[in-house]
Motif scaffolding. Structure first.
Motif, PDB file in Angstrom:
ATOM      1  N   ILE A 270       8.117   0.809 -11.099  1.00 56.44           N
ATOM      2  CA  ILE A 270       8.817   1.556 -10.043  1.00 56.44           C
ATOM      3  C   ILE A 270       8.466   0.994  -8.656  1.00 56.44           C
ATOM      4  CG2 ILE A 270       8.926   3.825  -8.908  1.00 56.44           C
ATOM      5  CD1 ILE A 270       8.704   4.991 -11.837  1.00 56.44           C
ATOM      6  N   THR A 271       7.191   0.605  -8.460  1.00 52.04           N
ATOM      7  CA  THR A 271       6.815   0.032  -7.155  1.00 52.04           C
ATOM      8  C   THR A 271       7.639  -1.229  -6.871  1.00 52.04           C
ATOM      9  OG1 THR A 271       5.040  -1.407  -8.008  1.00 52.04           O
ATOM     10  CG2 THR A 271       4.397   0.803  -7.270  1.00 52.04           C
ATOM     11  N   ARG A 272       7.901  -2.013  -7.895  1.00 50.02           N
ATOM     12  CA  ARG A 272       8.693  -3.231  -7.684  1.00 50.02           C
ATOM     13  C   ARG A 272      10.070  -2.901  -7.152  1.00 50.02           C
ATOM     14  NH1 ARG A 272       7.367  -6.479 -13.267  1.00 50.02           N
ATOM     15  NH2 ARG A 272       5.252  -7.112 -12.671  1.00 50.02           N
ATOM     16  N   ALA A 273      10.679  -1.882  -7.756  1.00 49.11           N
ATOM     17  CA  ALA A 273      12.027  -1.506  -7.322  1.00 49.11           C
ATOM     18  C   ALA A 273      12.007  -0.974  -5.892  1.00 49.11           C
ATOM     19  CB  ALA A 273      12.611  -0.467  -8.271  1.00 49.11           C
ATOM     20  N   ILE A 274      10.980  -0.174  -5.554  1.00 47.18           N
ATOM     21  CA  ILE A 274      10.924   0.403  -4.207  1.00 47.18           C
ATOM     22  C   ILE A 274      10.711  -0.710  -3.176  1.00 47.18           C
ATOM     23  CG2 ILE A 274       9.756   2.025  -2.654  1.00 47.18           C
ATOM     24  CD1 ILE A 274       8.884   3.655  -5.074  1.00 47.18           C
TER      25      ILE A 274
ATOM     26  N   LYS B 188       0.839  -1.197   0.000  1.00 43.08           N
ATOM     27  CA  LYS B 188       0.000   0.000   0.000  1.00 43.08           C
ATOM     28  C   LYS B 188       0.881   1.256   0.000  1.00 43.08           C
ATOM     29  CE  LYS B 188      -4.111   1.543   2.421  1.00 43.08           C
ATOM     30  NZ  LYS B 188      -3.683   2.555   3.378  1.00 43.08           N
ATOM     31  N   GLU B 189       1.897   1.234   0.849  1.00 41.55           N
ATOM     32  CA  GLU B 189       2.820   2.382   0.932  1.00 41.55           C
ATOM     33  C   GLU B 189       3.514   2.654  -0.401  1.00 41.55           C
ATOM     34  OE1 GLU B 189       4.148   1.712   5.574  1.00 41.55           O
ATOM     35  OE2 GLU B 189       5.670   1.532   4.007  1.00 41.55           O
ATOM     36  N   VAL B 190       4.028   1.587  -1.020  1.00 37.77           N
ATOM     37  CA  VAL B 190       4.785   1.828  -2.254  1.00 37.77           C
ATOM     38  C   VAL B 190       3.857   2.245  -3.397  1.00 37.77           C
ATOM     39  CG1 VAL B 190       6.711   0.321  -1.606  1.00 37.77           C
ATOM     40  CG2 VAL B 190       4.904  -0.566  -3.070  1.00 37.77           C
TER      41      VAL B 190
END
Ligand code: ADP
Ligand code: MG
Length: 247
Positions: free
Chosen positions: A157-161, A117-119
């Motif tokens: 990008i979410t995956r990387a974060i 949820k955060e990412v």
């Protein structure tokens, strides 16, 4: 001298039947742990090829890539890939849910939903995913929407974060975003880049200016490398790109 990432006279030739494409030729550069290296150059210059080689997706035709003084090989590249967060120009989506796609590679029962949820918020996808019938449990293929290029890019990008990797490789990570989401996503990425070794194809002068090393790629060659001020003082190709605002 030890370097964290070292390219030594690296070349890559793509062979398509009779046709040979010299996508990268005699590329040498090195970076230390924690540094930010920016790759700039026009479309077709060989930037993605350089990253694909660095990730071990294929071997150089000539030359050597070393990580921590160890040559990158077909045997050790998986371990290296696990340490890297990679945002590519093209995104592979599974037919699973949004949560599963963000937490790719993690078993569904082990997914930290709060973190997902955060990412999603950090990548400016929070509102969108909340608007779906089942939120992050909506299957990507069933959400009744065709994801835009920008949305796909933000999922990548979410995956990387989420992976929180020591090394980041960003290939034109914000190229498909509109100006407003680019600004917000750029802020999230710049936060992510702090205290990490980062290699990035960048277009924003603010990112480029602060890099520890800029490699200027043109027609498969690193034609200039150094820091922003040094390269501007050289009054060569990089200076030309800066003057034209063309990255
Ligand atoms: P950039 O990322 O700077 O736009 P690329 O590394 O994608 O450049 O491409 C460099 C050159 O290699 C281009 O001429 C491109 O057409 C060619 N190329 C890239 N990928 C392949 C491939 N898989 N097979 C054949 N040619 C390729
Ligand atoms: Mg590219």
């Amino acid at each position: 001298m030890e370097h964290f990432v070292k390219f030594q006279n690296v070349s890559k030739v793509y062979t398509m039947g009779e046709v040979k494409i010299n996508a990268l030729h005699d590329a040498s550069f090195e970076i230390e742990r924690g540094e930010v290296c920016v790759i700039v150059g026009p479309s077709g210059a060989g930037k993605t090829t350089l990253f694909n080689l660095l990730l071990g997706f294929y071997a150089p035709t000539e030359g050597e890539i070393a990580i921590d003084n160890t040559p990158l090989t077909a045997d050790n590249c998986r371990r290296w890939q696990q340490r890297v967060g990679y945002v590519s120009q093209s995104l592979f989506l599974t037919d699973g849910t949004f949560a599963e796609n963000v937490a790719l590679g993690i078993a569904p029962e082990e997914i930290d939903r709060k973190r997902v949820k955060e990412v999603l918020e950090m990548a400016q996808l929070g509102d969108f995913v909340r608007s779906l019938d089942k939120g992050m449990d909506t299957r990507v293929g069933e959400c009744g929407c065709r994801l835009s290029g920008g949305q796909r890019q933000r999922i990548s990008i979410t995956r990387a974060i989420l992976k929180n990797p020591p090394i980041l490789i960003l290939d034109e990570a914000t190229s498909a975003l509109d100006t407003e989401s680019e600004r917000l996503v750029q802020e999230a990425l710049e936060k992510l880049m702090r205290n990490r070794t980062t290699l990035v194809v960048a277009h924003r002068l603010s990112t480029i200016r602060n890099a520890d090393l800029i490699c200027v790629v043109h027609e498969g060659r690193i034609v200039e490398q150094g820091k922003h001020d040094e390269l501007v003082a050289k009054n060569g190709y990089y200076k030309h790109l800066v003057d034209m605002q063309k990255f």
